[in-house]
Design a protein around this motif. Structure first.
Motif, PDB file in Angstrom:
ATOM      1  N   ALA A 334      -0.516 -17.901  -2.190  1.00  0.00           N
ATOM      2  CA  ALA A 334      -0.701 -16.542  -1.671  1.00  0.00           C
ATOM      3  C   ALA A 334       0.547 -15.704  -1.938  1.00  0.00           C
ATOM      4  O   ALA A 334       0.472 -14.522  -2.280  1.00  0.00           O
ATOM      5  CB  ALA A 334      -1.004 -16.593  -0.178  1.00  0.00           C
ATOM      6  N   LYS A 335       1.719 -16.318  -1.792  1.00  0.00           N
ATOM      7  CA  LYS A 335       2.967 -15.587  -2.040  1.00  0.00           C
ATOM      8  C   LYS A 335       3.060 -15.177  -3.511  1.00  0.00           C
ATOM      9  O   LYS A 335       3.401 -14.034  -3.831  1.00  0.00           O
ATOM     10  CB  LYS A 335       4.172 -16.450  -1.655  1.00  0.00           C
ATOM     11  N   LEU A 337       0.628 -14.782  -5.680  1.00  0.00           N
ATOM     12  CA  LEU A 337      -0.355 -13.728  -5.960  1.00  0.00           C
ATOM     13  C   LEU A 337       0.160 -12.386  -5.461  1.00  0.00           C
ATOM     14  O   LEU A 337      -0.012 -11.350  -6.112  1.00  0.00           O
ATOM     15  CB  LEU A 337      -1.688 -14.063  -5.277  1.00  0.00           C
ATOM     16  N   ASN A 338       0.818 -12.401  -4.312  1.00  0.00           N
ATOM     17  CA  ASN A 338       1.350 -11.177  -3.744  1.00  0.00           C
ATOM     18  C   ASN A 338       2.437 -10.571  -4.641  1.00  0.00           C
ATOM     19  O   ASN A 338       2.481  -9.359  -4.859  1.00  0.00           O
ATOM     20  CB  ASN A 338       1.911 -11.488  -2.352  1.00  0.00           C
ATOM     21  N   LEU A 340       2.718 -11.057  -7.878  1.00  0.00           N
ATOM     22  CA  LEU A 340       2.058 -10.566  -9.094  1.00  0.00           C
ATOM     23  C   LEU A 340       1.393  -9.217  -8.821  1.00  0.00           C
ATOM     24  O   LEU A 340       1.413  -8.314  -9.651  1.00  0.00           O
ATOM     25  CB  LEU A 340       1.020 -11.585  -9.586  1.00  0.00           C
ATOM     26  N   MET A 341       0.821  -9.101  -7.617  1.00  0.00           N
ATOM     27  CA  MET A 341       0.148  -7.861  -7.251  1.00  0.00           C
ATOM     28  C   MET A 341       1.159  -6.722  -7.115  1.00  0.00           C
ATOM     29  O   MET A 341       0.893  -5.585  -7.503  1.00  0.00           O
ATOM     30  CB  MET A 341      -0.556  -8.101  -5.919  1.00  0.00           C
ATOM     31  N   THR A 342       2.338  -7.036  -6.552  1.00  0.00           N
ATOM     32  CA  THR A 342       3.385  -6.019  -6.441  1.00  0.00           C
ATOM     33  C   THR A 342       3.797  -5.533  -7.830  1.00  0.00           C
ATOM     34  O   THR A 342       4.022  -4.344  -8.049  1.00  0.00           O
ATOM     35  CB  THR A 342       4.624  -6.607  -5.725  1.00  0.00           C
TER      36      THR A 342
END
Lengths: 422, 239
Positions: A334-335, A337-338, A340-342
């Motif tokens: 989850a971290k 992915l977060n 990458l999303m940022t």
């Protein structure tokens, strides 16, 4: 600047200097090991040819220095003292004297550890994990007498120091936040230091007990970790009763695995903060990130058995520890992915700390993907103690961990040196 | 500077010589390929995300974070179930009581292998009787009937195609019994006895390593497994 200061920033810089010294010595030792592996017969000036016990002492000291004195001190004690009070709107850490005592106890612990190089028999040879009976019997090898004593005393001091720092961090975050700094507004770095401090207080007390018990096996006639009837060098060990080496493995790894999260959580917090800063946007799913930080800490306390898949536990334990270990991959994913999303469509500023943080993400992914492979007991039973494992924890702890230290150093350089990097 | 040593390196797993090895190797390569795929995908997403123009539109957490996380959780869950089945198949059940028994004993810095002889029973051992110089490295009690026909070897000789149950122990410190080609590894811990079982399926000579730092001779603590035909094993046993 006073050396014996109780000001949190001076103490933070003190921890960073201590980590810098330790990382220099630790890296020299790893270079020594590499050179030795390429040219085993090389005659070193002032030393001669490296003997097996010298090599094992280098392995032990390299691991101990890096895990304890670099990866625990710099991200946790170093950076939290540097900026934690400011990040929560406090003027100081809650317990300045305890804070200073923590730093100087750590310095004493480092000096005790390094002195093991200079005693009769040299440094201890049983690796940073110090499995008994090798670490409990002087007859088991050179370096396993005075050198081992010094290692244990050093680790004991380090546990005390870390607990002081952990308690101080906990009290500061809980009691010293300024008005309006609610739990839901705390920076992710502070959440990371808080979680790591909680882990520190819990697991270093266990390691302290284990070190004390092993020291008692040496000098007080106890037999916590040494079974009866051992035969070393043809001599029957009549000094010990019915101890269990497995007990040490449990106690050590109950400390050892959360320890890697103590080392990496602050780096994760810093990465979340730096990526968001240089991408000029808020942290997406901020509450999720708090949850994942806490989950990693919580689950981190329940995975120690994956270091013991081949140690002879009940096979059911293998299944249980596989489940908890795979579970920890979920908040870690989850971290990632977060982050990458940022980064997606952000056109960030490629400043120096940003580049280190991007490196952190890349290395954390590279080291992280080997985790679910090692979490499978059947596969780990093949990979255990091979270079696959060495690569796994070096990518995550050593490489990603050190990249986050560099990111922090370059980002907060003005706070340390009073001037910007040019 | 030449690249030959790197190119000549063995990149894949060593030969598999045990019955359970094929399933383990399949699982290993599957896990490694899945993880390599995830590594590449994550880096690709990172690189593309950094190269495209800036997007300010409000992004959906559910689509970008929760959905991929759910998919990966299902993937990890599937891998866990497969891994658990493999582990259960090799470790949950002990060996058949009728299979061949061999005792493996680690001592600084040698491996000893004890065969129980025709009676299929190991004799008692006593630490104070351990005399490697006088041919009794394990301290077998001469007063025990069961121990009379015990045979201690420095080489693990196994008949092909027959399951073997190893009882692993140590005389002094923790050692790591490992035979990469047999896909087995188990710590030998003083004061305790652990069992592992496997079936060798390829004749040949393979290295037994010590995979747990056990002192200054750790690096040279090696022995050999020799897998031979049933007829040759019978000859070796009678010798």
């Amino acid at each position: 600047m006073k050396i014996f200061s109780t000001h949190h920033r001076t103490i933070g810089i003190g921890y960073l200097l201590l980590a810098g010294t330790s990382v220099a010595i630790g890296t020299l030792l790893s270079l020594l090991m590499r050179v030795h592996r390429v040219w085993p017969d090389l005659n070193w000036p002032l030393w001669g040819v490296i003997k097996p016990e010298d090599y094992l002492a280098a392995v032990t000291m390299h691991g101990t220095l890096m895990v304890f004195f670099v990866l625990t001190t710099a991200p946790q004690s170093g950076f939290s003292n540097l900026v934690l009070p400011e990040q929560i709107g406090s003027r100081t850490m809650a317990l300045p004297w305890l804070n200073a005592a923590g730093l100087w106890t750590t310095v004493a612990s480092l000096l005790v550890l390094l002195s093991a190089f200079f005693v009769r028999g040299g440094g201890p040879i049983s690796g940073w994990t110090s499995y008994p009976p090798l670490s409990a019997l002087a007859e088991a090898g050179p370096g396993q007498a005075t050198g081992m004593d010094l290692w244990l005393v050093s680790i004991g001091l380090f546990c005390i120091a870390s607990t002081m720092n952990g308690a101080n961090t906990l009290v500061t975050v809980i009691r010293c936040r300024c008005k309006g700094m609610t739990w839901g507004r705390m920076p992710l770095t502070v959440w990371a230091w808080l979680t790591a401090a909680l882990l520190t207080v819990i697991v270093f007390s266990v390691l302290f007990a284990a070190a004390l018990m092993l020291l008692c096996d040496w000098h007080a006639g106890t037999s916590f970790f040494v079974p009866a009837g051992g035969v070393i060098n043809g001599v029957v060990d009549t000094q010990h009763g019915d101890g269990s080496p497995l007990l040490w493995l449990h106690l050590f790894w109950f400390f050892g695995h959360p320890e890697v999260y103590i080392a990496i959580l602050p780096g994760m917090g810093m990465t979340s903060m730096l990526l968001a800063n240089f991408c000029r946007r808020g942290i997406p799913a901020y509450r999720w990130m708090i949850t994942t930080t806490l989950l990693i800490g919580l689950l981190g306390l329940s995975v120690w058995g994956h270091h013991m898949f081949v140690a002879g536990l009940n096979p059911w334990a293998g299944t249980v520890f596989q489940l908890t270990t795979i579970a920890i991959a979920i908040p870690s994913t989850a971290k990632v992915l977060n982050w990458l999303m940022t980064l997606w469509g952000s056109r960030p500023t490629y400043s120096t700390p940003m580049l280190w943080s991007l490196g952190f993400v890349s290395l954390f992914i590279a080291g992280g993907v080997t985790g679910p492979v090692l979490a499978q007991p059947a596969l780990d039973a093949y990979l255990h103690n091979t270079f696959f494992v060495v690569a796994h924890f070096h990518l995550v702890m050593a490489m990603a961990g050190v990249f986050s230290i560099f990111a922090g150093l370059t980002y907060w350089f003005p706070l340390i040196a009073g001037r910007r990097l040019d | 500077m030449t690249l030959t040593p790197i190119l000549a390196m063995r990149w894949w797993l060593p030969q598999d010589a045990a019955l359970h090895g094929a399933a383990l190797d399949r699982e290993m390569y599957l896990a490694l390929w899945i993880m390599t795929g995830l590594l590449a995908t994550a880096h690709l997403v990172m690189l593309v995300g950094l190269c495209i123009g800036r997007r300010e539109a409000k992004r959906s957490i559910w689509r970008l974070e929760v959905a991929p996380l759910l998919l990966l959780t299902i993937l990890f869950g599937w891998m866990t179930i497969r891994a658990e089945r493999l582990w259960a198949a090799t470790r949950y059940a002990g060996a058949d009581p009728a299979v061949m028994q061999v005792e493996v004993v680690g001592a600084q810095f040698v491996w000893y292998f004890r065969y129980p002889g025709a009676d299929a029973r190991f004799g008692k051992t006593k630490p104070e009787l351990v005399q490697p110089g006088e041919g009794n490295p394990l301290g077998i009690d001469p007063g025990d009937e069961d121990g009379r026909d015990d045979r201690v070897s420095s080489e693990l000789v196994l008949p092909i195609g027959r399951e073997v149950d190893l009882r692993i122990r140590s005389l002094d410190v923790i050692h790591g019994f490992s035979v990469p080609e047999m896909r087995v590894k188990q710590n030998a811990i003083p004061g305790q006895v652990f069992h592992i079982h496997f079936t060798p399926v390829h004749e040949g000579r393979y290295a037994v390593l010590c995979t747990q730092v056990c002192g200054l001779g750790h690096y040279r603590m090696q022995a050999a497994v020799r897998v031979v035909s049933i007829a040759e094993f019978a000859r070796w046993s009678e010798r």
